[in-house]
Write a protein that holds these residues in place. Structure first.
Motif, short mmCIF file in Angstrom:
data_model
loop_
_atom_site.label_atom_id
_atom_site.label_comp_id
_atom_site.label_asym_id
_atom_site.label_seq_id
_atom_site.Cartn_x
_atom_site.Cartn_y
_atom_site.Cartn_z
N SER A 1 31.25 -38.69 46.42
CA SER A 1 30.27 -39.77 46.37
C SER A 1 28.86 -39.28 46.65
O SER A 1 27.91 -40.07 46.62
N TYR A 2 28.70 -37.98 46.93
CA TYR A 2 27.39 -37.46 47.33
C TYR A 2 26.52 -37.11 46.13
O TYR A 2 25.42 -37.61 45.98
N THR A 3 27.01 -36.25 45.26
CA THR A 3 26.25 -35.89 44.06
C THR A 3 27.16 -35.12 43.11
O THR A 3 28.29 -34.74 43.46
N THR A 4 26.66 -34.88 41.93
CA THR A 4 27.33 -34.04 40.93
C THR A 4 26.28 -33.11 40.35
O THR A 4 25.15 -33.53 40.09
N VAL A 5 26.64 -31.84 40.18
CA VAL A 5 25.71 -30.88 39.60
C VAL A 5 26.42 -30.13 38.48
O VAL A 5 27.65 -30.09 38.42
N GLY A 6 25.64 -29.55 37.59
CA GLY A 6 26.25 -28.80 36.50
C GLY A 6 25.23 -28.15 35.61
O GLY A 6 24.01 -28.28 35.81
N ASN A 7 25.73 -27.42 34.64
CA ASN A 7 24.87 -26.82 33.62
C ASN A 7 25.47 -27.09 32.26
O ASN A 7 26.69 -27.02 32.06
N LEU A 8 24.63 -27.47 31.31
CA LEU A 8 25.05 -27.72 29.94
C LEU A 8 24.54 -26.60 29.07
O LEU A 8 23.37 -26.20 29.15
N MET A 9 25.42 -26.07 28.20
CA MET A 9 25.05 -24.96 27.33
C MET A 9 24.54 -25.51 26.01
O MET A 9 25.17 -26.36 25.38
N GLY A 10 23.39 -25.00 25.56
CA GLY A 10 22.86 -25.39 24.25
C GLY A 10 23.68 -24.77 23.15
O GLY A 10 23.92 -23.55 23.14
N SER A 11 24.13 -25.57 22.20
CA SER A 11 25.02 -25.08 21.14
C SER A 11 24.31 -24.13 20.18
O SER A 11 24.94 -23.28 19.56
N LEU A 12 23.00 -24.28 20.03
CA LEU A 12 22.26 -23.43 19.09
C LEU A 12 21.57 -22.28 19.79
O LEU A 12 21.68 -21.12 19.39
N SER A 13 20.85 -22.60 20.86
CA SER A 13 20.06 -21.56 21.53
C SER A 13 20.87 -20.73 22.50
O SER A 13 20.52 -19.60 22.81
N SER B 1 21.07 -21.41 25.54
CA SER B 1 20.44 -21.55 26.85
C SER B 1 21.19 -22.56 27.70
O SER B 1 21.97 -23.36 27.21
N SER B 2 20.93 -22.52 29.02
CA SER B 2 21.63 -23.37 29.96
C SER B 2 20.67 -24.39 30.55
O SER B 2 19.57 -24.05 30.97
N LEU B 3 21.08 -25.67 30.58
CA LEU B 3 20.27 -26.75 31.14
C LEU B 3 20.91 -27.23 32.42
O LEU B 3 22.06 -27.69 32.42
N PHE B 4 20.19 -27.12 33.54
CA PHE B 4 20.71 -27.56 34.83
C PHE B 4 20.56 -29.06 34.95
O PHE B 4 19.50 -29.62 34.66
N ILE B 5 21.64 -29.75 35.37
CA ILE B 5 21.59 -31.20 35.55
C ILE B 5 22.20 -31.55 36.90
O ILE B 5 23.02 -30.81 37.44
N GLU B 6 21.80 -32.69 37.44
CA GLU B 6 22.40 -33.16 38.68
C GLU B 6 22.18 -34.66 38.81
O GLU B 6 21.46 -35.28 38.02
N GLY B 7 22.82 -35.27 39.80
CA GLY B 7 22.64 -36.69 40.05
C GLY B 7 23.47 -37.57 39.14
O GLY B 7 24.56 -37.20 38.70
#
Length: 444
Positions: free
Chosen positions: A380-392, A394-400
């Motif tokens: 219940s505190y938070t969620t964090v992760g990284n999403l990988m770009g399918s073309l580039s 690159s990694s996108l950091f996400i949270e909340g």
């Protein structure tokens, strides 16, 4: 369909009803099984299925497994495949036959005798088990979270420890209410956050003699220099910051050398007292797979497969998920990582592969793993992760909130693969409504 016609059909046997195996059996049943083009059989050692990434929530008590488990027999009836209860323990490639060990009830009475099942195509998807690396006392005094039974066993022990502390005359002693988690991968990290929340919820339900901040301690031991060592450092750092806010004790760079009934010893001479130890460090495929009937396996018992997911020495036997070592395209010498998204992708490809075999086509598709990133849910505190770009790439950091919605969608996708969109949507709505009138933690 009569038995004579069934016996003439191509028989696809899937061993293992985890996320990948059950999704595969369901899809093949809906297509080949329903149309009478092949006979599909799923074999598993348990009667019900629970999505494995939920086991830490069951262990912590934040999820009632009775409301999330799926009965294999019911799924088989609805989706035109057969289910057989039992554990595969041997293989005869010459006869194209597997052996299933006897099944015993809780009183030790034999319910189902040993039997054999013949196949035309065999698909092994039995997942992985925790690897304790032979550490002294680990198998005797710690609990893994590989199965629903193990998760429920830990929750019972946790609940009993809290009730015992509430009713005893003496004050809580060192280690009595400390949970030690060995391994700071996704399972260990997620479990530590869930436990922080649920132990405080449990204490609020009449356990007034227990002060959660003083009496309940959670320790996380990791041999590497950071938590979540397989994931990007930015994600690790964010998770470490959140765990420190929850006052989870982090022991990084510590290797466990022994587990006893009193606690955990590490290589540096440290002793952490605890009667509740969870082993969540490392994986291996089940031991019985090691060179089973001559098939090639690696050092952690995984079946070595080609990109078609066929085993290297037998084209009639496929393996996927955590129990298979599949080449990772673009990562020289490495295997596809043991993640739920990999098993889901492989199951999707194997639907096409099995249809090709049933139709008599020699050429099969080859598997290419696509890494879409990783998500770690801290309850219940938070969620964090990284999403990988399918073309580039690159990694996108996400949270909340956005990360939490992405994490929840993974389970919804699994339910949708098993039941379809409308059934998944109705189940979600029903659980949302009923949850408002229930306790947020399992109280027994």
């Amino acid at each position: 369909m009569d038995n004579k016609n069934q016996n003439s059909l191509h028989h696809v046997v899937i061993v293992g009803g985890g996320a990948g195996g059950l999704e595969l059996a369901t899809k093949l049943g809906d297509s080949l099984g329903r149309k009478g083009k092949a006979m599909i059989t799923l074999i598993d050692k348990t009667k019900t299925h629970v999505w494995k990434p939920l086991l830490h929530e069951i262990a912590a008590g934040s999820m009632d497994p009775d409301k999330h488990e799926l009965n294999y027999l019911a799924q088989a009836h609805w989706h035109h495949f057969k289910f057989r209860l039992g554990s595969m323990d041997n293989l005869d490639r010459a006869k194209r036959e597997i052996s299933i060990s006897p099944y015993f009830d809780e009183d030790g009475e034999e319910v189902i005798p040993r039997r054999t099942v013949q196949y035309d195509t065999l698909i092994i998807a039995i997942g992985s088990t925790t690897n304790d690396f032979g550490v002294k006392g680990a198998s005797e005094y710690s609990i893994a979270l590989d199965t629903q039974d193990q998760a429920e066993k830990f929750h019972r022990r946790l609940h009993n420890a809290l009730v015992r502390a509430q009713t005893q005359q003496a004050p809580v002693h060192a280690g009595q209410l400390e949970v030690v988690i060995v391994g700071a991968g996704a399972t260990g990290v997620e479990l530590s956050a869930e436990l922080h929340n649920t132990t405080r919820e449990l204490a609020a339900y009449g356990l007034d003699k227990i002060d959660p901040d003083r009496d309940i301690q959670i320790s996380l031991i990791e041999a590497n220099s950071r938590v979540l060592p397989a994931l990007p450092p930015k994600l690790s750092n964010s998770v470490e910051l959140e765990l420190s806010k929850l006052r989870v004790h982090l022991y990084k760079g510590e290797r466990v050398t022994e587990v006893t009934d009193k606690g955990v010893h590490t290589h540096s001479g440290r002793f952490i007292p605890s009667v509740l130890v969870v082993w969540a460090a490392g994986i291996k495929a089940p031991d019985f797979l090691h060179e089973i009937d001559g098939l090639e396996t690696n050092r952690i018992n995984q079946l070595v497969v080609n990109r078609t997911l066929q085993t290297t020495l037998d084209e009639n036997i496929f393996a996927f998920g955590d129990c298979a070592a599949c080449p990772w395209v673009g990562q020289a010498g490495e295997s596809v990582p043991p993640r739920a998204q990999a098993a889901h992708q492989q199951a999707s490809m194997l639907i096409k592969s099995v249809k090709c075999r049933v139709a008599g086509k020699a050429e099969l598709p080859e598997f290419t793993y696509r890494d879409y990133g990783s998500l770690v849910n801290l309850g219940s505190y938070t969620t964090v992760g990284n999403l990988m770009g399918s073309l580039s790439g690159s990694s996108l950091f996400i949270e909340g909130l956005f990360a939490r919605l992405m994490y929840q969608s993974l389970y919804k996708m699994h339910l949708m693969a098993l039941h379809g969109f409308w059934s998944m949507a109705l189940q979600t709505l029903a659980r949302t409504i009923t949850r408002r009138s229930e306790s947020q933690v399992k109280l027994h």
